[in-house]
Motif scaffolding. Structure first.
Motif, PDB file in Angstrom:
ATOM      1  N   THR A   1      -9.157   2.739  -0.674  1.00  0.00           N
ATOM      2  CA  THR A   1      -8.552   3.425   0.464  1.00  0.00           C
ATOM      3  C   THR A   1      -9.122   2.935   1.787  1.00  0.00           C
ATOM      4  O   THR A   1     -10.251   2.466   1.863  1.00  0.00           O
TER       5      THR A   1
ATOM      6  N   MET B   1      -4.229   7.460   6.160  1.00  0.00           N
ATOM      7  CA  MET B   1      -5.060   6.956   5.082  1.00  0.00           C
ATOM      8  C   MET B   1      -4.156   6.153   4.156  1.00  0.00           C
ATOM      9  O   MET B   1      -3.110   6.647   3.707  1.00  0.00           O
TER      10      MET B   1
ATOM     11  N   GLU C   1      -3.716   3.680   0.658  1.00  0.00           N
ATOM     12  CA  GLU C   1      -4.277   3.342  -0.643  1.00  0.00           C
ATOM     13  C   GLU C   1      -3.666   2.021  -1.094  1.00  0.00           C
ATOM     14  O   GLU C   1      -2.450   1.872  -1.139  1.00  0.00           O
TER      15      GLU C   1
ATOM     16  N   ARG D   1      -1.054   7.662   2.038  1.00  0.00           N
ATOM     17  CA  ARG D   1      -1.389   8.894   1.309  1.00  0.00           C
ATOM     18  C   ARG D   1      -1.364  10.125   2.201  1.00  0.00           C
ATOM     19  O   ARG D   1      -1.082  11.211   1.741  1.00  0.00           O
TER      20      ARG D   1
ATOM     21  N   ALA E   1      -7.750  -3.518  -0.322  1.00  0.00           N
ATOM     22  CA  ALA E   1      -8.300  -2.778   0.824  1.00  0.00           C
ATOM     23  C   ALA E   1      -9.363  -3.599   1.539  1.00  0.00           C
ATOM     24  O   ALA E   1      -9.511  -3.507   2.752  1.00  0.00           O
TER      25      ALA E   1
ATOM     26  N   CYS F   1       0.840  -1.188   0.000  1.00  0.00           N
ATOM     27  CA  CYS F   1       0.000   0.000   0.000  1.00  0.00           C
ATOM     28  C   CYS F   1       0.879   1.243   0.000  1.00  0.00           C
ATOM     29  O   CYS F   1       2.099   1.159   0.134  1.00  0.00           O
TER      30      CYS F   1
END
Length: 96
Positions: free
Chosen positions: A86, A49, A51, A41, A57, A38
């Motif tokens: 996300t 957070m 992504e 972000r 996810a 991942c």
């Protein structure tokens, strides 16, 4: 307008601590050992957070370790929301 207002939506930020944009590479490490790459972000002192690629996810558990790729730093996290690719997580304060 607050310094935490979104320039796109015009709404005020409600978080108690501001999030900082990042592009950190990491992976989610589920308790069973499965890893999902991942990108972090944004991050604050309380959460982040993430992504994910594709449908990853939805494959991470509700509690997992977030491991930063370069710094080799590990955080115990809990999922607070999911939307498409996300996921929002809070850093766990206590070790379980």
């Amino acid at each position: 307008m607050s310094r935490y207002a979104s320039p796109l939506s015009g709404h005020l930020e409600r978080r108690s601590t501001p999030r900082k944009p990042t592009a950190l590479l990491a992976f989610a490490l589920n308790p069973d050992g499965t890893r999902f790459p991942c990108q972090v972000r944004n991050i604050s002192d309380r959460g982040a957070m993430l992504e994910f690629l594709g449908h990853h996810a939805t494959m991470v558990e509700n509690a997992f370790d977030l491991v930063l790729a370069d710094a080799k730093v590990r955080y115990a996290v809990k999922v607070v929301w999911r939307k498409e690719r996300t996921t929002g997580v809070l850093f766990s304060l206590e070790q379980e």
